[in-house]
Design an enzyme around this catalytic site. Sequence first.
Site, PDB file in Angstrom:
ATOM      1  N   LYS A  35      46.075  13.123  -2.463  1.00  0.00           N
ATOM      2  CA  LYS A  35      47.183  13.906  -1.907  1.00  0.00           C
ATOM      3  C   LYS A  35      48.446  13.807  -2.762  1.00  0.00           C
ATOM      4  O   LYS A  35      49.357  14.619  -2.609  1.00  0.00           O
ATOM      5  CB  LYS A  35      47.452  13.483  -0.466  1.00  0.00           C
ATOM      6  CG  LYS A  35      46.320  13.885   0.485  1.00  0.00           C
ATOM      7  CD  LYS A  35      46.622  13.570   1.945  1.00  0.00           C
ATOM      8  CE  LYS A  35      45.504  14.036   2.865  1.00  0.00           C
ATOM      9  NZ  LYS A  35      44.295  13.167   2.782  1.00  0.00           N
TER      10      LYS A  35
HETATM   11  C1  LIG Z   1      42.992  13.725   3.226  1.00  0.00           C
HETATM   12  C2  LIG Z   1      41.797  12.976   2.734  1.00  0.00           C
HETATM   13  C3  LIG Z   1      40.485  13.546   2.701  1.00  0.00           C
HETATM   14  C4  LIG Z   1      40.207  14.917   3.270  1.00  0.00           C
HETATM   15  O1  LIG Z   1      40.735  15.946   2.482  1.00  0.00           O
HETATM   16  P1  LIG Z   1      40.859  17.409   3.096  1.00  0.00           P
HETATM   17  O2  LIG Z   1      41.608  18.193   2.086  1.00  0.00           O
HETATM   18  O3  LIG Z   1      41.620  17.257   4.375  1.00  0.00           O
HETATM   19  O4  LIG Z   1      39.480  17.914   3.339  1.00  0.00           O
HETATM   20  C5  LIG Z   1      39.459  12.814   2.149  1.00  0.00           C
HETATM   21  N1  LIG Z   1      39.651  11.563   1.672  1.00  0.00           N
HETATM   22  C6  LIG Z   1      40.865  10.981   1.684  1.00  0.00           C
HETATM   23  C7  LIG Z   1      40.997   9.588   1.167  1.00  0.00           C
HETATM   24  C8  LIG Z   1      41.985  11.653   2.209  1.00  0.00           C
HETATM   25  O5  LIG Z   1      43.187  11.045   2.236  1.00  0.00           O
END
Ligand SMILES: *Cc1c(COP(=O)(O)O)cnc(C)c1O
Length: 434
Positions: free
Chosen positions: A107
Amino acid sequence: MKYYSTNRQAPLATLHEAVVKGLASDKGLYMPETIKPLPKEFFDEIENLTFQEIAYRVADAFFGEDVPADVLKHIVYDTLSFDVPAVRVTDSIYSLELFHGPTLAFKDVGARFMARLLGYFIRQEGREQVNVLVATSGDTGSAVANGFLGVDGIHVYVLYPKGKVSEIQEKQFTTLGQNITAIEVDGVFDDCQALVKSAFMDKELNAHMKLTSANSINVARFLPQAFYYFYAYAQLKKLGKADQLVICVPSGNFGNITAGLFGKQMGLPVKRFIAANNRNDIFFNYLQTGVYSPKPSVATIANAMDVGDPSNFARVIDLYGNSHASIKAEIAGATYTDEQIRETVKQTYDETGYLLDPHGACGYRALTEGLQPGEVGVFLETAHPAKFLDTVEGIIGDKVEIPAKLQAFMKGTKQSVPLSKDFAAFKQYLLENS
Ligand SMILES: *Cc1c(COP(=O)(O)O)cnc(C)c1O
């Protein structure tokens, strides 16, 4: 470029409007009106380009009409201040390590890009300051706070439930200072979210200060995730392994994988995608039945994927003209229990020495089960295993080395503003302190 809403009941928006608003007025998700394909020459020489060079070409296709080239280039280069290496796990499976950014999770890419783009728009408007409100149950707060840290003209308020986030998560957004304020709410996550919603609707507050959100559905957080799919391809191509590439994405809200699907529409030569779920198997069931039935999420050890009604599903069906057959042709599914996730982390560690985090484990396992002969798989390793220290150490029965970046957070001093879950108190605080 204009952006339309997946619900098609809201006016078209400019990039600027879509970024500041986040969600369209009809509650739909913004989609770019056109997806520009990248030329063949780009793919012919992609393995000779750096991550930043590749990302800038992709960013130009999305945002080049709306942001001057020099500004956009600077934003992209500044966002990607860390590498995203494709690391060999077996001869046919590679891990795209998305955890080398400030908070050790994927993210970071979207949050850093959005912060810089929003900063640019604010300066362009000649505004003094914009205030970002974000409610977090843990990981969103750290990615957003660190993404926006030190960006001129933006102040971030992170609202989190007291005693309900892990110590390491808390440290990642309470130790930063500068333009980040952590608000420790005496309540649960839903109370934090309710406070943020009330603030956006409060007339007096909005007249006093400019408020915006940094929601994960924001186009400026969502689209930049396409960058690293192209870079994954480039790295595998350099190894001569990109002819039949399968990309597997551990998925919760489906933002990450949807960015990859955009990449494919721009010409990225990916044979197919796999969406790996934990026990929250709504998308998996949709693939089997053609019926989308959201349900309450269940708690798992891959908790960032505990989503019962993935918001970006609206983007997936929009991208494929609501055709279940087209979606099935491009995306396969998988779903794993906590037991299977544990088994995968342990077995992979014992047999290959590679340590997966619980989310990446879903991705890796789906490739071990789903690859056809001749195919090479890349799974997105979405977070560093040390972020889930107790779980992972419990599984492997061994100590996990904590990266220096994470240790640095642990050494910082927590600073937070304790508040009740009362909106009046939160409003008063904002009126007096901004
Ligand atoms: C947010 C997150 C996901 C999921 O990603 P999406 O874009 O919501 O499908 C998977 N793994 C981790 C570690 C995350 O922080």
